[in-house]
Design an enzyme around this catalytic site. Structure first.
Site, short mmCIF file in Angstrom:
data_model
loop_
_atom_site.label_atom_id
_atom_site.label_comp_id
_atom_site.label_asym_id
_atom_site.label_seq_id
_atom_site.Cartn_x
_atom_site.Cartn_y
_atom_site.Cartn_z
N ASP A 129 5.12 -5.17 6.15
CA ASP A 129 5.68 -6.46 6.52
C ASP A 129 5.75 -7.45 5.36
O ASP A 129 6.71 -8.22 5.26
CB ASP A 129 4.93 -7.05 7.72
CG ASP A 129 3.43 -7.15 7.50
OD1 ASP A 129 2.94 -6.77 6.42
OD2 ASP A 129 2.74 -7.61 8.43
N ARG B 163 1.09 -5.15 -5.41
CA ARG B 163 1.31 -6.36 -4.63
C ARG B 163 1.64 -7.47 -5.61
O ARG B 163 1.08 -7.54 -6.70
CB ARG B 163 0.07 -6.70 -3.79
CG ARG B 163 -0.32 -5.53 -2.88
CD ARG B 163 -1.49 -5.88 -1.96
NE ARG B 163 -2.05 -4.70 -1.34
CZ ARG B 163 -1.56 -4.10 -0.26
NH1 ARG B 163 -0.47 -4.58 0.31
NH2 ARG B 163 -2.14 -3.02 0.25
N CYS B 164 2.57 -8.35 -5.25
CA CYS B 164 3.11 -9.33 -6.20
C CYS B 164 3.06 -10.73 -5.62
O CYS B 164 3.88 -11.09 -4.77
CB CYS B 164 4.54 -8.94 -6.57
SG CYS B 164 5.32 -10.05 -7.77
N ARG C 179 -6.72 -2.69 8.89
CA ARG C 179 -7.32 -4.03 8.85
C ARG C 179 -7.03 -4.84 10.12
O ARG C 179 -7.90 -5.46 10.69
CB ARG C 179 -6.82 -4.81 7.63
CG ARG C 179 -7.64 -4.59 6.39
CD ARG C 179 -7.15 -5.45 5.26
NE ARG C 179 -5.74 -5.21 4.96
CZ ARG C 179 -5.04 -5.90 4.07
NH1 ARG C 179 -5.60 -6.90 3.44
NH2 ARG C 179 -3.78 -5.60 3.83
N ASP D 283 2.04 -0.65 12.03
CA ASP D 283 1.93 -2.01 12.54
C ASP D 283 3.22 -2.83 12.46
O ASP D 283 3.19 -4.07 12.54
CB ASP D 283 0.80 -2.76 11.81
CG ASP D 283 1.03 -2.84 10.30
OD1 ASP D 283 1.96 -2.17 9.79
OD2 ASP D 283 0.26 -3.55 9.63
N ASP E 26 -0.41 2.10 8.70
CA ASP E 26 -1.04 1.37 9.81
C ASP E 26 -0.22 1.37 11.09
O ASP E 26 -0.73 0.95 12.14
CB ASP E 26 -1.31 -0.07 9.40
CG ASP E 26 -2.43 -0.19 8.37
OD1 ASP E 26 -3.28 0.71 8.32
OD2 ASP E 26 -2.44 -1.18 7.61
N THR F 73 4.15 2.38 5.86
CA THR F 73 2.77 1.90 5.99
C THR F 73 2.00 2.83 6.91
O THR F 73 2.51 3.21 7.97
CB THR F 73 2.71 0.47 6.54
OG1 THR F 73 1.37 0.15 6.91
CG2 THR F 73 3.63 0.28 7.73
N GLY G 142 0.82 -1.21 0.00
CA GLY G 142 0.00 0.00 0.00
C GLY G 142 0.85 1.26 0.00
O GLY G 142 1.89 1.31 0.65
N LYS H 116 -26.39 14.75 26.57
CA LYS H 116 -25.58 14.79 25.35
C LYS H 116 -26.47 14.48 24.15
O LYS H 116 -27.27 13.54 24.19
CB LYS H 116 -24.42 13.79 25.45
CG LYS H 116 -23.42 13.90 24.33
CD LYS H 116 -22.21 13.01 24.61
CE LYS H 116 -21.22 13.01 23.47
NZ LYS H 116 -20.63 14.34 23.23
#
Length: 324
Positions: A107, A76-77, A175, A133, A131, A129, A15, A218
């Site tokens: 990763d 992506r491969c 994700r 992560d 994310d 990335t 990504g 509220k």
């Protein structure tokens, strides 16, 4: 004796993330300062396997530091996950005279980088990335921009949610990692923050919190929901049915990947890209550039991929206190 580096390749994989161009620029200009040749590898490992290269010079990376996305494109491969694909990639590097490769990605990209290193190509990874992560590093390229994009969007949705006395569920990316949801949820004063690492599916708890808050006066509510939990539209329908409060879902999606990178993403990506080249020049391979405890450092890729990352308990506990 360490292999002499004369030509390096640089690719972006997986990504896209704001700041990747800053890293590409730093890799290229740092390598040129060492007197190296630089080859840009187009479309990640797919372009490597299809031998799509472009020669890079200082002009190639001029005026890109402020741009989102990646000038080298990304993909992506699946073939790179096979041993035949990995061997082919290493052979193409040797055929092209590429002595070292800098891989900017997440990763999955680093697993490919580790395999290239196994087959004799000096390889350094740079974490790109949104994310956040990658367990060995406190920072990944693109997260700062992405989370600020999410914050800006949530603030805007809050305005209309307030005007209509609604409950709004805002789904952010992530994700398997809830860092964008956690940070943007706390930073915008959201009423509930749902992250895949800790969410137990207890939707009733969220509903009860909304009902109790409504009793206290509220009139509008913001729920930040991570992509890994998803189902925001159906969740909105269930919450509206249970509370009687008009509820709408907004899915931010890929807008979080785009846009001009923040100062932090430009600055940190530049340092990480330069450090990747420095590591190659030191004869190192199978390393991942990281930012840990306030310092830029590097880890063995296999060691880094074996680490696990989780949201700190204190931060999760804090979401309960601040969203009451």
């Amino acid at each position: 004796m360490a292999k002499t580096i004369k030509t390096i390749g640089v690719l972006t994989s997986g990504g896209d993330a704001p700041g990747m161009n800053a890293a590409i620029r730093a890799v290229t200009r740092t390598a040129l300062s060492y007197g190296l040749r630089v080859k840009g590898i187009m479309r990640g490992y797919t372009g490597l396997l299809e031998e799509e290269f472009r020669d890079m010079d200082a002009t190639s990376v001029a005026d890109i530091i402020n741009r989102g996305g990646t000038i080298l494109y990304t993909a992506r491969c699946q073939e790179m996950t096979t041993e035949d694909g990995q061997k082919k990639a290493a052979e193409i590097c040797r055929k092209q005279g590429i002595d070292g490769v800098v891989v900017i990605g997440g990763d999955g990209s680093f697993r490919g980088a580790g395999k290239l290193a196994e087959f004799g190509i000096n390889t350094i990874g740079v974490p790109g990335t949104i994310d956040l992560d990658i367990a060995c590093t406190d920072y990944t390229i693109g997260f700062d921009t992405a989370v600020n994009t999410a914050i800006d969007a949530i603030d805007k949705v809050r305005d209309t949610s307030t005007s209509h006395e609604r409950c709004s569920i805002i789904e952010v990316m992530g994700r398997h990692a809830g860092y964008i949801a956690l940070w943007s949820g706390i930073a915008t004063g959201s009423d509930a923050i749902l992250v895949p690492e800790r969410y137990d599916g207890n939707e009733q708890e969220v509903i009860n919190r909304i009902i109790e808050s409504r009793k206290r006066g509220k009139k509008h509510f913001i729920i930040v929901n991570a992509e890994g939990i998803g189902h925001s539209t159906s969740m909105a329908k269930r919450i509206e049915a249970a509370t009687g409060i008009e509820t709408r879902a907004t899915i931010l999606g890929y807008m979080q990947r785009g846009g001009s990178p923040s100062c932090k993403d430009r600055f940190y990506a530049s340092i990480m890209g330069a450090k990747a080249v420095d590591l190659l020049m030191e004869g190192k391979s199978n390393r991942l550039v990281a930012y840990k405890n306030g310092e830029f450092c590097d880890f063995d890729i296999d060691e880094a991929l074996g680490m696990e990352k989780d949201i700190p308990d204190y931060q999760m506990a804090l979401t309960k206190k601040l969203t009451r």
